[in-house]
Write a protein that holds these residues in place. Sequence first.
Motif, PDB file in Angstrom:
ATOM      1  N   ALA A  17      44.041   3.559  72.935  1.00  0.00           N
ATOM      2  CA  ALA A  17      43.235   3.718  74.247  1.00  0.00           C
ATOM      3  C   ALA A  17      42.360   3.471  74.045  1.00  0.00           C
ATOM      4  CB  ALA A  17      43.659   5.104  73.905  1.00  0.00           C
ATOM      5  N   SER A  18      41.266   3.829  73.375  1.00  0.00           N
ATOM      6  CA  SER A  18      40.460   3.792  73.461  1.00  0.00           C
ATOM      7  C   SER A  18      39.340   2.335  73.580  1.00  0.00           C
ATOM      8  CB  SER A  18      39.308   4.823  73.054  1.00  0.00           C
ATOM      9  OG  SER A  18      38.801   3.717  71.504  1.00  0.00           O
ATOM     10  N   ASN A  19      39.683   1.786  73.329  1.00  0.00           N
ATOM     11  CA  ASN A  19      39.273   0.097  73.024  1.00  0.00           C
ATOM     12  C   ASN A  19      39.964  -0.491  74.700  1.00  0.00           C
ATOM     13  OD1 ASN A  19      38.215   0.863  70.929  1.00  0.00           O
ATOM     14  ND2 ASN A  19      39.324   0.140  70.144  1.00  0.00           N
ATOM     15  N   MET A  20      40.750   0.217  75.346  1.00  0.00           N
ATOM     16  CA  MET A  20      41.384  -0.576  76.402  1.00  0.00           C
ATOM     17  C   MET A  20      40.901  -1.043  77.842  1.00  0.00           C
ATOM     18  SD  MET A  20      44.855   2.019  77.598  1.00  0.00           S
ATOM     19  CE  MET A  20      46.070   2.230  76.739  1.00  0.00           C
ATOM     20  N   ASP A  21      40.677  -2.400  78.291  1.00  0.00           N
ATOM     21  CA  ASP A  21      39.305  -3.305  78.914  1.00  0.00           C
ATOM     22  C   ASP A  21      39.700  -2.908  80.274  1.00  0.00           C
ATOM     23  OD1 ASP A  21      38.431  -5.205  79.670  1.00  0.00           O
ATOM     24  OD2 ASP A  21      40.093  -6.379  80.648  1.00  0.00           O
ATOM     25  N   ILE A  22      39.268  -2.560  80.931  1.00  0.00           N
ATOM     26  CA  ILE A  22      38.957  -1.669  82.007  1.00  0.00           C
ATOM     27  C   ILE A  22      40.433  -2.154  83.655  1.00  0.00           C
ATOM     28  CG2 ILE A  22      38.272   0.062  83.765  1.00  0.00           C
ATOM     29  CD1 ILE A  22      36.056   1.103  82.057  1.00  0.00           C
ATOM     30  N   PRO A  23      39.625  -3.022  83.231  1.00  0.00           N
ATOM     31  CA  PRO A  23      39.524  -3.986  84.533  1.00  0.00           C
ATOM     32  C   PRO A  23      41.341  -4.176  84.470  1.00  0.00           C
ATOM     33  CG  PRO A  23      37.578  -5.218  84.323  1.00  0.00           C
ATOM     34  CD  PRO A  23      38.015  -3.531  83.067  1.00  0.00           C
ATOM     35  N   SER A  24      41.717  -4.416  82.851  1.00  0.00           N
ATOM     36  CA  SER A  24      43.039  -4.998  83.007  1.00  0.00           C
ATOM     37  C   SER A  24      44.162  -4.104  83.040  1.00  0.00           C
ATOM     38  CB  SER A  24      43.066  -6.138  80.688  1.00  0.00           C
ATOM     39  OG  SER A  24      42.216  -7.005  80.840  1.00  0.00           O
ATOM     40  N   SER A  25      43.421  -3.018  82.962  1.00  0.00           N
ATOM     41  CA  SER A  25      44.343  -1.571  82.141  1.00  0.00           C
ATOM     42  C   SER A  25      45.086  -1.086  83.896  1.00  0.00           C
ATOM     43  CB  SER A  25      44.148  -0.303  81.464  1.00  0.00           C
ATOM     44  OG  SER A  25      42.878  -0.667  82.696  1.00  0.00           O
ATOM     45  N   LEU A  26      43.944  -1.790  85.429  1.00  0.00           N
ATOM     46  CA  LEU A  26      43.726  -1.038  86.252  1.00  0.00           C
ATOM     47  C   LEU A  26      44.950  -2.446  87.025  1.00  0.00           C
ATOM     48  CD1 LEU A  26      40.331  -0.810  86.726  1.00  0.00           C
ATOM     49  CD2 LEU A  26      42.542   1.066  87.585  1.00  0.00           C
ATOM     50  N   LYS A  27      44.962  -4.014  86.107  1.00  0.00           N
ATOM     51  CA  LYS A  27      45.801  -4.857  87.207  1.00  0.00           C
ATOM     52  C   LYS A  27      47.806  -3.875  86.642  1.00  0.00           C
ATOM     53  CE  LYS A  27      43.178  -8.897  86.559  1.00  0.00           C
ATOM     54  NZ  LYS A  27      42.776 -10.058  86.086  1.00  0.00           N
ATOM     55  N   GLU A  28      47.208  -3.136  85.685  1.00  0.00           N
ATOM     56  CA  GLU A  28      49.158  -2.733  85.155  1.00  0.00           C
ATOM     57  C   GLU A  28      49.430  -2.106  86.610  1.00  0.00           C
ATOM     58  OE1 GLU A  28      50.723  -3.244  82.457  1.00  0.00           O
ATOM     59  OE2 GLU A  28      49.197  -5.005  81.593  1.00  0.00           O
TER      60      GLU A  28
ATOM     61  N   LEU B 106      50.674   4.023  76.132  1.00  0.00           N
ATOM     62  CA  LEU B 106      50.882   2.102  76.919  1.00  0.00           C
ATOM     63  C   LEU B 106      51.497   3.153  78.778  1.00  0.00           C
ATOM     64  CD1 LEU B 106      52.580   0.769  73.274  1.00  0.00           C
ATOM     65  CD2 LEU B 106      50.137   0.049  75.168  1.00  0.00           C
ATOM     66  N   GLU B 107      52.497   3.674  77.949  1.00  0.00           N
ATOM     67  CA  GLU B 107      52.587   5.002  79.357  1.00  0.00           C
ATOM     68  C   GLU B 107      52.346   4.703  80.011  1.00  0.00           C
ATOM     69  OE1 GLU B 107      55.829   6.803  78.716  1.00  0.00           O
ATOM     70  OE2 GLU B 107      57.006   6.472  77.904  1.00  0.00           O
ATOM     71  N   ARG B 108      50.221   4.967  79.941  1.00  0.00           N
ATOM     72  CA  ARG B 108      49.728   5.812  80.799  1.00  0.00           C
ATOM     73  C   ARG B 108      48.332   5.002  81.033  1.00  0.00           C
ATOM     74  NH1 ARG B 108      50.336  10.405  77.499  1.00  0.00           N
ATOM     75  NH2 ARG B 108      48.028  10.518  77.561  1.00  0.00           N
ATOM     76  N   ILE B 109      48.447   3.217  80.598  1.00  0.00           N
ATOM     77  CA  ILE B 109      47.716   2.628  81.096  1.00  0.00           C
ATOM     78  C   ILE B 109      46.971   2.631  82.428  1.00  0.00           C
ATOM     79  CG2 ILE B 109      46.821  -0.004  80.728  1.00  0.00           C
ATOM     80  CD1 ILE B 109      49.328  -0.705  78.571  1.00  0.00           C
ATOM     81  N   TYR B 110      47.418   2.068  83.455  1.00  0.00           N
ATOM     82  CA  TYR B 110      46.882   2.618  83.809  1.00  0.00           C
ATOM     83  C   TYR B 110      46.158   3.646  84.962  1.00  0.00           C
ATOM     84  CZ  TYR B 110      46.569   2.418  89.514  1.00  0.00           C
ATOM     85  OH  TYR B 110      45.585   2.700  91.121  1.00  0.00           O
ATOM     86  N   GLU B 111      46.494   5.082  84.542  1.00  0.00           N
ATOM     87  CA  GLU B 111      46.331   6.169  84.358  1.00  0.00           C
ATOM     88  C   GLU B 111      44.947   6.093  83.239  1.00  0.00           C
ATOM     89  OE1 GLU B 111      46.983  10.982  82.800  1.00  0.00           O
ATOM     90  OE2 GLU B 111      48.480   9.600  83.261  1.00  0.00           O
ATOM     91  N   ILE B 112      44.669   5.685  82.593  1.00  0.00           N
ATOM     92  CA  ILE B 112      43.992   6.070  81.327  1.00  0.00           C
ATOM     93  C   ILE B 112      43.164   4.640  81.851  1.00  0.00           C
ATOM     94  CG2 ILE B 112      42.862   5.452  79.084  1.00  0.00           C
ATOM     95  CD1 ILE B 112      45.352   6.321  78.253  1.00  0.00           C
ATOM     96  N   GLY B 113      43.111   3.563  82.256  1.00  0.00           N
ATOM     97  CA  GLY B 113      41.981   2.791  82.821  1.00  0.00           C
ATOM     98  C   GLY B 113      41.540   3.596  84.075  1.00  0.00           C
ATOM     99  N   THR B 114      42.234   4.372  85.097  1.00  0.00           N
ATOM    100  CA  THR B 114      41.662   4.764  86.518  1.00  0.00           C
ATOM    101  C   THR B 114      40.704   5.127  85.880  1.00  0.00           C
ATOM    102  OG1 THR B 114      43.572   3.941  87.715  1.00  0.00           O
ATOM    103  CG2 THR B 114      41.775   6.167  88.661  1.00  0.00           C
ATOM    104  N   MET B 115      41.573   6.590  85.330  1.00  0.00           N
ATOM    105  CA  MET B 115      39.611   7.336  84.659  1.00  0.00           C
ATOM    106  C   MET B 115      38.861   6.984  83.598  1.00  0.00           C
ATOM    107  SD  MET B 115      42.447   9.909  82.518  1.00  0.00           S
ATOM    108  CE  MET B 115      41.654  11.035  81.898  1.00  0.00           C
ATOM    109  N   ARG B 116      38.953   5.328  83.391  1.00  0.00           N
ATOM    110  CA  ARG B 116      37.811   5.113  82.588  1.00  0.00           C
ATOM    111  C   ARG B 116      36.790   4.726  83.849  1.00  0.00           C
ATOM    112  NH1 ARG B 116      37.456   2.997  77.950  1.00  0.00           N
ATOM    113  NH2 ARG B 116      35.115   2.666  78.327  1.00  0.00           N
TER     114      ARG B 116
END
Length: 820
Positions: free
Chosen positions: A808-819, A718-728
Amino acid sequence: MLSIWQISWRNSTQNKKRFFLTLLAIILGTSFVTSMLIADKTTNDVFDYYEQMYVANADYWILSDEHTYSEKLVSSIQDHPSVKDVLLALDKQAFFELDDDHSLNERSVRITGVSDQNSSLLELPVIEGSLDNEGVILPAPVAELLGKGVGDTVRFADMGEAKVSAIVEYTQLLASPSDWEGAESTSFRVMAPLEQLREWTGMDDAVSYVRYQTNGDGDILFQSLQEEFRDNYAYVQPVVADTLQSNNIEGLYTFFYLIGVLAMFISGFIVFNMIYTSVMERKKEFAIMKSLGYVQSTVSKLILMEISLLALIGTAIGVPLGIWLGDLFMQALLSVFKFDMVYSLNWIGPAITAAIIGCLFPIVFSLFPIYYAGKTSILLTLKTANQPQPSSRQSIIRAIIGLSLLGFVFVDHPISYLAITASIIMLFPFLLIAVTYVLRPILQLLFQYAGLMAVKNLLGQLNRNANTAAILAVGISVMLLLGAAVESAPEALGKEIRNTYGGDVKVTSEAPWSAEDQAKLAAYESVTAVEPLMEATPITWETINGGSRQFSVFAVSEDGPSLFEHPEEKDLYKELGQKRAVLLGNRAFDEWGGRIGQRIQMNTPSGEQEFEVIGAVKTAHYTGYAAFMDEKFLRNEFGWTHPFDLLLSVNNAANDSLRDQLWNDFGAHLGKVQTVDEEIESTVSAVAGMNELLLVMLVFVIGLASIGTANTLLMNTLERIYEIGTMRALGFTKPQVIKMIVAEGMLIGLSGVIGGIAAGTILIYVTSKSEFMEGFLTFQLPVSNVILAMISGVLLSLCAAWTSSRSASNMDIPSSLKEG
């Protein structure tokens, strides 16, 4: 407007997975504590129940050191105005007459004839039939083994026959073997009407003992009988319900509490981790609240209410679950013991205690985060976006403290265990770093780039991940220590029994052994020595605090059989021969509560007397709950004159024919023939059976710790939502995200297992060298426990990682980047 409770609930459930995992940890921790408290109280109740059943409502009993005495000797008691009820009993050895081909020792049975089977001085839980004073009473195992039911006839060789009038549950008075193998060394026990037994045996006026109940305290009559029987072969004793001689289960209680505390500690850590992370994530929220007028106490109160809600819900679910687990645990535990015992689950008191603990321990473990939330600085928080990372100086200090605490390995004191556990937690970040770098090539080979990212992420939250692995390690190390104790116990107990048994074979008679009997035994080809064993029993005595207890007093001499161990054994023998003194077995000494040199008060066959306690010794007799006295003092001043036991030393030619020879020659009064090997097997069988329970508990503890792993990985994710979204967004696939988090979980699990085995090895070593343990535990790793810890530790950690990786794998990329 939302109330503060509603706000707390909304904040707690904002992240549903983290809320669920934390709640699950509280539920399991509370249920473990509940089940262990229930097991403790219920086990204690079981043994108390059977001891109370054995003594029933009797206040005193009159016994003899010659097995029987004339009923006329106690005729005045039956009509005494202070006596409310009287029960006369006669014990007689006999043999079942069976159609099957069984040896004499297998058919041996002790018949207890009583004047009234319905007496209030007896407790016989009837399964089938009635106590009609017309027929024999069989305990359920005997009835099943013989294939007898109510109304069937039981025949006794050279005596007679009688119909079965009742079948009863297990009771100490009629404790019997449940199979023919057990019958090799232990007689069956049944009950018959006294007059019927007298008719069969011709012992018209004989009784073995008399129980009686008084209207008042009965002390005046007791003292007058002591004086009356002073120079007689009968003696009077208060009836004392003391389970310590027949049951050594103090270690079992320690096991219960250790498991409960360990579960609470692991659950508390999971709660602390969640609350502390939540506080760090919401520092800006708290700063804004304080800028709007909220005071420190209000912010702390909000966090307190959040954890209180979790604790209340977890306790409400955990306590009923713990009651159910406690019932299952009791069924498994009592199956370890030799007899088919029944129990009534004592759950009300433990459930209340567990509910209080369940509500409090999450709060206690969260006190620091609660305080820290209230102390949030408005300016510093709004200026600082990221969490401060531990400095090199802090790491050095942590390493120095950890290594210093590890020095307690060389300190022989119970505090060492706490110090070593603390050192494990302090040093674990360095172990995690070492394991990570050692396994880095393997992770890269298995998971490619995702493995390298796992290493980076793990080190990015080093302390949190290390603490999670450390808790798993602590759980494994404690369970390995318990496993080593269980595995070492049979060997240690066997050695102690062999060294203090006094011979190779113990032969017990219902009547005193005569000089002629001893000479006949000494003439046996396989017997090299015959030593009488004088055991005065039961003897009541007082603790320092005035409590009444009961044990056996053995006669010893310097040239007699060795019945105890002590570094100054020869000096103790000499001192015993010079004055009125006793040695106490270690458990009896602890229960007595006095100091060496003080005097212990006993109700002897010669009346009330005091003896100086000159030492505490190790002995296998009644697992240390006994006393030892010089033989001449036991005969002359104590008032016990006859041996009912003989200790035989045998040569290599001895075999099973010796037992048959004993029963053929002395079957008329022989009660029991037991070898030292049979005594060892009987003693260690229950201990050995505990290892299966321990393996189950090991998996439970690792499973609980794995919830902490899942929670930590979820928080890391959860603390790496933005990082994981960027990687995706840059092409990192879902399988790669899953591999990355699974690799993190594998590293945490492997580190926990490796650290747990290392810590367990250290704890086992410290225990094996401890003078307090007196060589009870040898330095050896319980291999089965280690293998199970490795397999379950890694697998459950991988399962925990898989659970977090799906989120983590099911995170929505646009939403995670907004974090970001």
